[in-house]
Scaffold this motif. Structure first.
Motif, PDB file in Angstrom:
ATOM      1  N   TRP A 172       0.961  -1.478  -0.003  1.00  0.00           N
ATOM      2  CA  TRP A 172       0.042   0.071  -0.102  1.00  0.00           C
ATOM      3  C   TRP A 172       1.282   1.284  -0.185  1.00  0.00           C
ATOM      4  CZ3 TRP A 172      -4.273  -1.018   4.404  1.00  0.00           C
ATOM      5  CH2 TRP A 172      -5.258  -1.942   3.919  1.00  0.00           C
ATOM      6  N   LEU A 215      -8.453   1.497   0.054  1.00  0.00           N
ATOM      7  CA  LEU A 215      -7.042   0.708   0.074  1.00  0.00           C
ATOM      8  C   LEU A 215      -7.721  -0.457   0.225  1.00  0.00           C
ATOM      9  CD1 LEU A 215      -4.713   2.700   1.921  1.00  0.00           C
ATOM     10  CD2 LEU A 215      -4.583   1.943  -1.170  1.00  0.00           C
ATOM     11  N   ARG A 223      -7.522   9.277  -5.045  1.00  0.00           N
ATOM     12  CA  ARG A 223      -6.213   9.299  -4.883  1.00  0.00           C
ATOM     13  C   ARG A 223      -5.644  10.485  -3.331  1.00  0.00           C
ATOM     14  NH1 ARG A 223      -1.595   8.372  -6.788  1.00  0.00           N
ATOM     15  NH2 ARG A 223       0.190   9.450  -5.948  1.00  0.00           N
ATOM     16  N   ARG A 251      -7.345   2.691  -5.286  1.00  0.00           N
ATOM     17  CA  ARG A 251      -6.179   3.346  -5.299  1.00  0.00           C
ATOM     18  C   ARG A 251      -6.779   4.977  -4.975  1.00  0.00           C
ATOM     19  NH1 ARG A 251      -4.976  -0.209  -3.269  1.00  0.00           N
ATOM     20  NH2 ARG A 251      -2.671  -1.690  -3.470  1.00  0.00           N
TER      21      ARG A 251
END
Length: 323
Positions: free
Chosen positions: A62, A177, A185, A182
């Protein structure tokens, strides 16, 4: 950089890490000796420490090593600011496996260094040892500059409660996540790299803050510490707490009330403080509640006048783990 930590060796790794560091006027002796020397003109040193454990506080799939470095430094430097102090120095304790690519700790140090520069501090030393699990332990130091420390215990009935910084962004990013996405952002990055309002801590002290903390475990949980230490009830007004529209969209997508993230999420390291009612706060501070005297019972935090009946925030020994 090619190879592993084991191939580079302890002193080779230390050399690579320290070669990347910058300094500040407060540092008189930096890395390379038995100990560092940092000026303390106030004759008091504010100190704090935190540990990040791989797969407990971060995941390499991650976050990059640079992200982890920024986060590790930020959570400690925010504690210094929450005392009303100015960060001055950071020490790093690092445990890494021998087969870890050597680029990982180097990029980690870049992140720690850069976050320190944001806060006006410098990395002054530390230690590196071999172990099975990556562990990042950071100790931060700070200077009160002749001010009194702003503790959790100075709040009084009739104070206002104000916050500066983001609330719930990291928790929303974690939710994104966790579901394999993803984006958005901005929220994912907020989880990977918190951005504490460092300069607001000393400024709050100058404004007369009676109590203060950074929001590391959740707004309700961290204000609960202030309520208990100060002997006051704290009531939050949900209508005055900012919930961005995009966070609402994320909440709808994953079936979570975004106010829950804002009230209990933690890890954004916003600063929340109590102030006298007549103080004139800069625009960066949002007034979100007030304090009263407890009515013959233990102090508590309420939301819109009602007790918060859900988990108030993060507990290292009460959850499933969080990266």
């Amino acid at each position: 950089m090619k190879g592993t930590v084991g191939e580079l060796g302890e002193f080779g790794l230390i050399g690579e890490l320290t070669a990347r560091l910058t300094s500040t006027p407060a540092v008189k002796i930096g890395p390379g000796d038995d100990a560092a020397v940092v000026t303390a003109p106030d004759r008091r040193v504010v100190a704090t420490t935190d540990i990040l454990l791989e797969n407990r506080h971060f995941r390499r799939d991650w976050s990059t090593a640079y992200d982890v470095g920024r986060k590790a430094a930020a959570q400690n430097l925010a504690d210094i600011a929450a005392m009303g102090a100015v960060p001055t120095a950071v020490l790093l304790g690092l445990v890494v496996p021998a087969d870890l690519p050597a680029t990982w700790p180097v990029e980690l140090m870049d992140g720690i260094r850069d976050e320190c520069q944001v806060a006006g501090a410098a990395v002054v030393g530390g230690d590196v040892v071999r172990g099975d699990t990556i562990t990042v332990a950071v100790t931060a130091l700070g200077d009160l500059r002749s001010r009194s420390a702003v503790t959790r215990s100075g709040g009084r009935p009739g104070n206002i409660v104000a916050v500066t910084g983001w609330l719930g962004w990291s928790a929303a990013g974690y939710a994104v996540l966790s579901r394999g996405f993803r984006s958005p952002r901005a929220f994912v990055e907020a989880h990977r790299r918190p951005e504490p309002p460092y300069h607001a801590g000393p400024a709050a002290s100058e404004l007369g803050a009676t109590a203060m903390t950074d929001v590391s475990d959740g707004l309700v949980a961290d204000l609960g510490h202030i309520a208990a230490a100060s002997g006051v009830d704290i009531d939050l007004r949900s209508a005055d707490i900012d919930v961005p529209a995009q966070m609402t969209d994320i909440g709808q997508a994953v079936g979570v009330d975004p106010l829950h993230w804002v009230l209990t999420g933690g890890e954004d390291h916003a600063l929340v403080a109590l102030f006298p009612r007549d103080v004139k706060l800069p625009a960066r501070w949002r007034v979100i509640g007030e304090t009263t005297a407890p009515a013959g019972r233990a102090p508590q935090v309420t939301v819109d006048g009602a007790p918060w009946d859900k988990a108030p925030g993060w507990d290292h020994f009460g959850g499933d783990g969080r990266a």
